[in-house]
Every structure is written in C-alpha cells, then in structure tokens.
Write a protein that holds these residues in place. Structure first.
Motif, PDB file in Angstrom:
ATOM      1  N   PRO A   1      -4.056   2.058  -3.636  1.00  0.00           N
ATOM      2  CA  PRO A   1      -4.115   1.164  -2.468  1.00  0.00           C
ATOM      3  C   PRO A   1      -5.275   0.172  -2.537  1.00  0.00           C
ATOM      4  CG  PRO A   1      -3.700   3.416  -1.771  1.00  0.00           C
ATOM      5  CD  PRO A   1      -4.038   3.469  -3.232  1.00  0.00           C
TER       6      PRO A   1
ATOM      7  N   LEU B   1       1.018   8.914  -6.690  1.00  0.00           N
ATOM      8  CA  LEU B   1       1.135  10.372  -6.639  1.00  0.00           C
ATOM      9  C   LEU B   1       2.036  10.925  -7.733  1.00  0.00           C
ATOM     10  CD1 LEU B   1       1.459  10.886  -2.783  1.00  0.00           C
ATOM     11  CD2 LEU B   1      -0.536  11.392  -4.213  1.00  0.00           C
TER      12      LEU B   1
ATOM     13  N   VAL C   1       0.845  -1.202   0.000  1.00  0.00           N
ATOM     14  CA  VAL C   1       0.000   0.000   0.000  1.00  0.00           C
ATOM     15  C   VAL C   1       0.879   1.251   0.000  1.00  0.00           C
ATOM     16  CG1 VAL C   1      -1.529   1.374   1.458  1.00  0.00           C
ATOM     17  CG2 VAL C   1      -2.079  -1.010   0.986  1.00  0.00           C
TER      18      VAL C   1
ATOM     19  N   SER D   1       2.483   1.608  -3.469  1.00  0.00           N
ATOM     20  CA  SER D   1       1.509   1.998  -4.496  1.00  0.00           C
ATOM     21  C   SER D   1       1.108   3.458  -4.345  1.00  0.00           C
ATOM     22  CB  SER D   1       0.267   1.103  -4.412  1.00  0.00           C
ATOM     23  OG  SER D   1      -0.469   1.367  -3.241  1.00  0.00           O
ATOM     24  N   TRP D   2       0.979   3.933  -3.119  1.00  0.00           N
ATOM     25  CA  TRP D   2       0.629   5.342  -2.903  1.00  0.00           C
ATOM     26  C   TRP D   2       1.751   6.259  -3.389  1.00  0.00           C
ATOM     27  CZ3 TRP D   2      -3.634   7.914  -2.044  1.00  0.00           C
ATOM     28  CH2 TRP D   2      -3.575   9.227  -1.572  1.00  0.00           C
TER      29      TRP D   2
ATOM     30  N   PRO E   1      -5.164   9.044  -6.929  1.00  0.00           N
ATOM     31  CA  PRO E   1      -4.187   8.102  -6.340  1.00  0.00           C
ATOM     32  C   PRO E   1      -4.811   7.130  -5.344  1.00  0.00           C
ATOM     33  CG  PRO E   1      -4.005  10.247  -5.298  1.00  0.00           C
ATOM     34  CD  PRO E   1      -4.973  10.420  -6.436  1.00  0.00           C
ATOM     35  N   TYR E   2      -5.972   7.469  -4.800  1.00  0.00           N
ATOM     36  CA  TYR E   2      -6.575   6.618  -3.763  1.00  0.00           C
ATOM     37  C   TYR E   2      -7.019   5.259  -4.293  1.00  0.00           C
ATOM     38  CZ  TYR E   2     -10.171   9.651  -5.811  1.00  0.00           C
ATOM     39  OH  TYR E   2     -10.939  10.406  -6.678  1.00  0.00           O
TER      40      TYR E   2
ATOM     41  N   GLN F   1      -4.908   3.398 -11.981  1.00  0.00           N
ATOM     42  CA  GLN F   1      -4.436   3.337 -10.595  1.00  0.00           C
ATOM     43  C   GLN F   1      -4.795   1.997  -9.941  1.00  0.00           C
ATOM     44  OE1 GLN F   1      -2.322   5.276  -9.670  1.00  0.00           O
ATOM     45  NE2 GLN F   1      -2.811   7.453  -9.704  1.00  0.00           N
TER      46      GLN F   1
ATOM     47  N   GLY G   1      -1.956  -0.560  -8.423  1.00  0.00           N
ATOM     48  CA  GLY G   1      -2.019  -1.205  -7.114  1.00  0.00           C
ATOM     49  C   GLY G   1      -1.958  -2.717  -7.215  1.00  0.00           C
TER      50      GLY G   1
END
Length: 365
Positions: free
Chosen positions: A62, A48, A40, A43-44, A58-59, A156, A160
C-alpha cells in the motif's frame, strides 16, 4: 494608510479556508482518492499472496501505491521510478555496512548521514527521502534477516507502484487543460476587477482611506505564478494520457493568453503603485491633483472593460476599446489643461494615463 478592520481580516481568512476546502473536494481530487483506495485494496490482496519471504512484508505494497498515485500519469510514472531508485540506493548503502562493520550505533549514524548526502545529489527526485529511510530500515529492522527483508521491502513497494500505475492508467485521469483555461479566465477577470476597484476608490471620499486594493495589486504576481503552475500541470497531464486525444483545449494558446495577461498585470501594478504613492504621500511620489480624480476614475473603469475582453475580436470588444480610447483622450485633455501646465507639474495622473494607454494596447492584441 488605514489598516483593514478586524471583521475584514476574519472574512478574508474565512474565504481562504473555504477555498482550500472546496479545492480538496473538487471532482478530480475525489476521483484520485477513489482510485487510490481501490489500488490500495488490490495491492494488499496481491501482497498477501506473494511467494517466498516477501509475503511477510505486505504492508509495503500500500505504501508503494501511495507514492505512485498522482493527478497526472507522467507524474505517477516519474515518481514511482524515482522512489524505487532511491529505495534501491538506500538498500545498497545498508548492504555495504553489513558487509563491513555490521549495524551498531556508529554505522547507523554514518549510514543516515551518507543517505542524506547522497539524496542531495539530485539524482533521485521525489525518491530522495527514501535513500536514508531505506538504509535505516534495512539495518534496524532487517538486521540479520537482511536478505529476506530487503527483497520483501523492494518487491512489495514495486508491487504497490505497479498496481497504482495500472489503476491510474485504466481509469485515466482527465486532462487539466480545461481547468487551466478556467484559471486563465479567472485571472483576466481579476485584473479587470482590480481596475474597477481603483475606479471605485477614485470615485469615493477624498483622500481615499481604503488600502485593500493596493494589497490586492501586490498579490497579482502570486496569482500569475499560480496560473502558470496550473498550465504546466495541464501540459504534463496530457503526456501519455489516452484522454488527451479528445481534449480540444490548446495549452499553447492558453500559455500565450497568460503571457499577455502577465504583461497587463505588470502595468496594472505600476498604476496601483503610482496612485498609492500619491495618495499616501510616500517618498519619491508624484503629486495627484484632486480635480483629476473623476477623469481618472472614468478612464480606469473603461479600460477595465477592455481588460475583461482581452483578445476578443467581437464588435462589443471593439466598441469597448473605442469608448476607453475616448476616455483616455478626455483624461489627457484634463491633464494637459493650460492652467495645470503653467504650474509645470508632471503628476501622477500623467503617469497613470500613460500606463492605462499601455494596458489598452496590450488588451487589443
């Protein structure tokens, strides 16, 4: 039949709660949690810094990690692919609406229903929930910014999922064959313990008042299914796993052991049912002569030792089987007593003796 005291029910509930807590804090589960936390974070960090409009969402990276992290590599890969497939299908549904009528109360409702129907085809596996979810997200959140949102959402999530798969592969999970073998061994001991419980009941007050042993017999089938699931997971955990080459456990051998124990469990349940019918005078019961309780107790206790040594070829195992066979001969002699034969009773003891002999033969193989 007498219900279990409230204290026993509380103790059983507490034991089940403690078992679930221990399962949550087992080493493989804690390792999976640590790998998920690491993935997580990675990936964050990447999300970004994604180019274009994708960095506005970006959320979702995760979230992509969470759908890809499973205890086995094969489950991780399969779930990731299925989730992305369901996601793209949902985006495709939303795209059709945007090309035609646009988002409104009717089309949003229609897309939700269509997504549910499409997810029921079985094409998407673990990703079936994402078909209606992705369609609604694109219509409600994306709206006029459909292109950028769809691209960011799918990209995204893909980032992840890839990060999760990479972390899971680099820190490869251990195979679950050793755990499955432990479950098979525990099942074998549980079967032996159940026969000992029956022997204890027969050696206590008469008629017996306890009924927990009968309930435990009914749960043997559930335990067998749980062990079979553990074996299935063990086989899956070996697929694509580099650690499988160092695994000395043979899943096929464990599967054969389980099949043998399942046959024994089936017969033990028959023993419990026949005894419970006789003790509690259920309809269709066979009578049980109280004077046969002691030879029945001895035979059950001796066969329990053989079940505990199922499949063994040691001298101790052979001696235990010979000792159990002698106990069964004593039980047969007691059942076949001329005075009892004069009453012409094919009783519960005769049926139980036949089942115990079957268990002894199954334990030898």
């Amino acid at each position: 039949m007498v219900n279990l005291p409230a204290r026993h029910r509380v103790e059983r509930a507490a034991s089940a709660l403690w078992s679930s807590v221990r399962a949550a804090f087992r080493a493989p589960r804690l390792m999976l949690a640590a790998k998920t936390a690491l993935a997580v974070g990675i990936s964050w960090f990447i999300a970004l810094r994604m180019p274009g409009a994708t960095d506005e969402y970006p959320y979702y990276a995760p979230l992509g990690v969470l759908v890809s992290m499973y205890p086995t590599l094969m489950d991780s890969l399969k779930t990731s692919v299925q989730t992305l497939f369901g996601l793209l299908a949902g985006i495709g549904l939303a795209f059709l609406v945007l090309l035609t009528w646009g988002p409104n109360v009717w089309t949003i409702s229609l897309v939700a229903g269509a997504g549910i129907v499409l997810s029921g085809t079985g094409w998407f596996g673990a990703g079936r929930e994402y078909v209606p979810i992705a369609a609604l997200f694109v219509l409600i959140i994306g709206g006029s910014d459909f292109d950028d949102y769809s691209l960011g959402y799918a990209t995204q999530m893909g980032v992840g999922a890839v990060v999760g798969l990479a972390v899971n592969l680099l820190i490869a999970p251990r195979t679950l064959t050793a755990f499955a073998a432990e479950r098979v061994d525990a099942f074998r001991l549980q079967l032996a313990e159940h026969l000992r419980d029956i022997a204890e009941v027969l050696g206590g007050e008469w008629p017996p008042q306890r009924e927990d042993w009968a309930r435990n017999a009914a749960s043997l089938g559930d335990t067998a299914r749980d062990v079979r699931d553990a074996l299935r997971q063990a086989e899956t955990s070996r697929k694509g796993n580099p650690r499988a080459r160092r695994d000395r456990q043979d899943p096929q051998a464990q599967r054969e052991r389980l099949e043998q124990l399942e046959r024994i469990a089936f017969v033990i349940r028959d023993v419990s049912e026949a005894l419970a019918d006789a003790l509690w005078e259920r309809p269709g019961r066979l009578d049980l002569d109280a004077s046969l309780a002691d030879p029945l107790r001895a035979a059950c206790a001796r066969v329990a030792v053989c079940v505990e040594r199922t499949g063994e070829g040691t001298r101790e195992a052979h001696e235990a089987r010979a000792y159990a066979a002698a106990g069964l001969r004593s039980l047969a002699a007691a059942v076949d007593d001329p005075e009892r034969r004069a009453h012409g009773s094919f009783g519960a003891a005769t049926l139980i003796a036949m089942h115990l002999r079957r268990i002894l033969e199954l334990s030898r193989r």
